[in-house]
Design a protein around this motif. Sequence first.
Motif, PDB file in Angstrom:
ATOM      1  N   ILE A  86     135.665  65.754  21.003  1.00  0.00           N
ATOM      2  CA  ILE A  86     135.141  66.677  22.015  1.00  0.00           C
ATOM      3  C   ILE A  86     135.619  68.101  21.760  1.00  0.00           C
ATOM      4  CG2 ILE A  86     135.289  67.310  24.461  1.00  0.00           C
ATOM      5  CD1 ILE A  86     135.219  64.294  25.077  1.00  0.00           C
ATOM      6  N   PHE A  87     136.889  68.252  21.412  1.00  0.00           N
ATOM      7  CA  PHE A  87     137.452  69.588  21.238  1.00  0.00           C
ATOM      8  C   PHE A  87     137.444  70.066  19.791  1.00  0.00           C
ATOM      9  CE2 PHE A  87     139.129  68.368  25.367  1.00  0.00           C
ATOM     10  CZ  PHE A  87     138.742  69.479  26.097  1.00  0.00           C
ATOM     11  N   GLY A  88     136.758  69.361  18.896  1.00  0.00           N
ATOM     12  CA  GLY A  88     136.501  69.845  17.550  1.00  0.00           C
ATOM     13  C   GLY A  88     137.651  69.781  16.566  1.00  0.00           C
ATOM     14  N   TYR A  89     138.614  68.896  16.791  1.00  0.00           N
ATOM     15  CA  TYR A  89     139.691  68.740  15.825  1.00  0.00           C
ATOM     16  C   TYR A  89     139.195  67.947  14.626  1.00  0.00           C
ATOM     17  CZ  TYR A  89     142.940  70.328  19.398  1.00  0.00           C
ATOM     18  OH  TYR A  89     143.582  71.066  20.337  1.00  0.00           O
ATOM     19  N   LYS A  90     139.816  68.183  13.496  1.00  0.00           N
ATOM     20  CA  LYS A  90     139.448  67.465  12.276  1.00  0.00           C
ATOM     21  C   LYS A  90     140.114  66.090  12.258  1.00  0.00           C
ATOM     22  CE  LYS A  90     137.225  70.903  10.500  1.00  0.00           C
ATOM     23  NZ  LYS A  90     135.808  70.921  10.459  1.00  0.00           N
ATOM     24  N   PHE A  91     139.336  65.094  11.925  1.00  0.00           N
ATOM     25  CA  PHE A  91     139.846  63.730  11.799  1.00  0.00           C
ATOM     26  C   PHE A  91     140.172  63.507  10.328  1.00  0.00           C
ATOM     27  CE2 PHE A  91     139.603  59.090  11.743  1.00  0.00           C
ATOM     28  CZ  PHE A  91     140.339  58.794  12.869  1.00  0.00           C
ATOM     29  N   ASN A  92     141.471  63.377   9.989  1.00  0.00           N
ATOM     30  CA  ASN A  92     141.884  63.245   8.604  1.00  0.00           C
ATOM     31  C   ASN A  92     142.871  62.094   8.448  1.00  0.00           C
ATOM     32  OD1 ASN A  92     144.229  64.270   9.702  1.00  0.00           O
ATOM     33  ND2 ASN A  92     143.888  66.339   8.937  1.00  0.00           N
ATOM     34  N   LEU A  93     143.464  61.989   7.267  1.00  0.00           N
ATOM     35  CA  LEU A  93     144.392  60.905   6.976  1.00  0.00           C
ATOM     36  C   LEU A  93     145.630  60.964   7.871  1.00  0.00           C
ATOM     37  CD1 LEU A  93     145.043  58.495   5.140  1.00  0.00           C
ATOM     38  CD2 LEU A  93     146.161  60.108   3.603  1.00  0.00           C
ATOM     39  N   GLY A  94     146.105  62.158   8.173  1.00  0.00           N
ATOM     40  CA  GLY A  94     147.271  62.305   9.046  1.00  0.00           C
ATOM     41  C   GLY A  94     147.033  61.735  10.430  1.00  0.00           C
ATOM     42  N   VAL A  95     145.838  61.914  10.946  1.00  0.00           N
ATOM     43  CA  VAL A  95     145.490  61.373  12.261  1.00  0.00           C
ATOM     44  C   VAL A  95     145.441  59.848  12.202  1.00  0.00           C
ATOM     45  CG1 VAL A  95     143.681  61.283  14.020  1.00  0.00           C
ATOM     46  CG2 VAL A  95     144.264  63.450  12.957  1.00  0.00           C
ATOM     47  N   MET A  96     144.940  59.310  11.107  1.00  0.00           N
ATOM     48  CA  MET A  96     144.882  57.852  10.963  1.00  0.00           C
ATOM     49  C   MET A  96     146.291  57.255  10.872  1.00  0.00           C
ATOM     50  SD  MET A  96     141.603  57.407   8.465  1.00  0.00           S
ATOM     51  CE  MET A  96     141.738  55.639   8.443  1.00  0.00           C
ATOM     52  N   VAL A  97     147.186  57.918  10.135  1.00  0.00           N
ATOM     53  CA  VAL A  97     148.564  57.449  10.039  1.00  0.00           C
ATOM     54  C   VAL A  97     149.240  57.535  11.400  1.00  0.00           C
ATOM     55  CG1 VAL A  97     150.831  57.971   9.031  1.00  0.00           C
ATOM     56  CG2 VAL A  97     148.787  57.986   7.585  1.00  0.00           C
ATOM     57  N   LEU A  98     149.024  58.619  12.113  1.00  0.00           N
ATOM     58  CA  LEU A  98     149.604  58.773  13.448  1.00  0.00           C
ATOM     59  C   LEU A  98     149.067  57.703  14.400  1.00  0.00           C
ATOM     60  CD1 LEU A  98     151.580  60.546  14.995  1.00  0.00           C
ATOM     61  CD2 LEU A  98     149.655  61.978  15.646  1.00  0.00           C
ATOM     62  N   SER A  99     147.790  57.363  14.266  1.00  0.00           N
ATOM     63  CA  SER A  99     147.213  56.298  15.093  1.00  0.00           C
ATOM     64  C   SER A  99     147.868  54.957  14.787  1.00  0.00           C
ATOM     65  CB  SER A  99     145.706  56.198  14.860  1.00  0.00           C
ATOM     66  OG  SER A  99     145.072  57.382  15.265  1.00  0.00           O
ATOM     67  N   LEU A 100     148.167  54.687  13.532  1.00  0.00           N
ATOM     68  CA  LEU A 100     148.868  53.451  13.174  1.00  0.00           C
ATOM     69  C   LEU A 100     150.296  53.446  13.725  1.00  0.00           C
ATOM     70  CD1 LEU A 100     147.665  52.843   9.519  1.00  0.00           C
ATOM     71  CD2 LEU A 100     147.069  51.537  11.561  1.00  0.00           C
ATOM     72  N   VAL A 101     150.942  54.609  13.723  1.00  0.00           N
ATOM     73  CA  VAL A 101     152.290  54.702  14.303  1.00  0.00           C
ATOM     74  C   VAL A 101     152.227  54.451  15.812  1.00  0.00           C
ATOM     75  CG1 VAL A 101     154.220  56.279  14.751  1.00  0.00           C
ATOM     76  CG2 VAL A 101     153.168  56.209  12.498  1.00  0.00           C
ATOM     77  N   TYR A 102     151.212  54.992  16.468  1.00  0.00           N
ATOM     78  CA  TYR A 102     151.026  54.720  17.895  1.00  0.00           C
ATOM     79  C   TYR A 102     150.814  53.225  18.133  1.00  0.00           C
ATOM     80  CZ  TYR A 102     150.260  59.720  18.836  1.00  0.00           C
ATOM     81  OH  TYR A 102     150.383  61.074  18.962  1.00  0.00           O
TER      82      TYR A 102
END
Length: 115
Positions: free
Chosen positions: A82-98
Motif C-alpha cells: 500500500i505504501f510503496g515499499y520495495k519487496f526484496n530479499l531482506g524483507v523475506m529474511v525478516l519475515s522468516l525471522v518473524y
Amino acid sequence: MKIKYLISYGYLFGMIIILTIASSVLCYFTNLDIKIFKIIIPIISLLIGGIVLGRNTKEKAYLEGIKYTVPYILFCVIWMIIFGYKFNLGVMVLSLVYLLGGIIGTIIGINLKKN
C-alpha cells in the motif's frame, strides 16, 4: 477466529505500541540508532504474543505459532504494498525471522504451561 488468537494479537499490538514509545523516548535522549529497534520490537512482540498463545494451546505449538505469525506477516506485506515499499530479499529474511519468533514464542509458552 478463536478468542486465544485475539488475545495474543492484543498482546502483540500492545507490546508494539509500548516498545515503540519506549524506544522513541530512549532514542530522543540518547544517540542510539532507531533502525535496530525496527527489527527488535516486532520480534519481541511476537515472542510475547506467542508465549500467551502457547499457554492457551494444548498441543502442536509450532503449528499454532505458524497460524499466529503468518497473518501478521501478510499484514506487514500488504502494508508495504500500500505504501510503496520495495519487496526484496531482506524483507523475506525478516519475515522468516518473524515466523521463527512466533514459533519459538508458542513453544516457550506451551512449555511454561506444563510446569
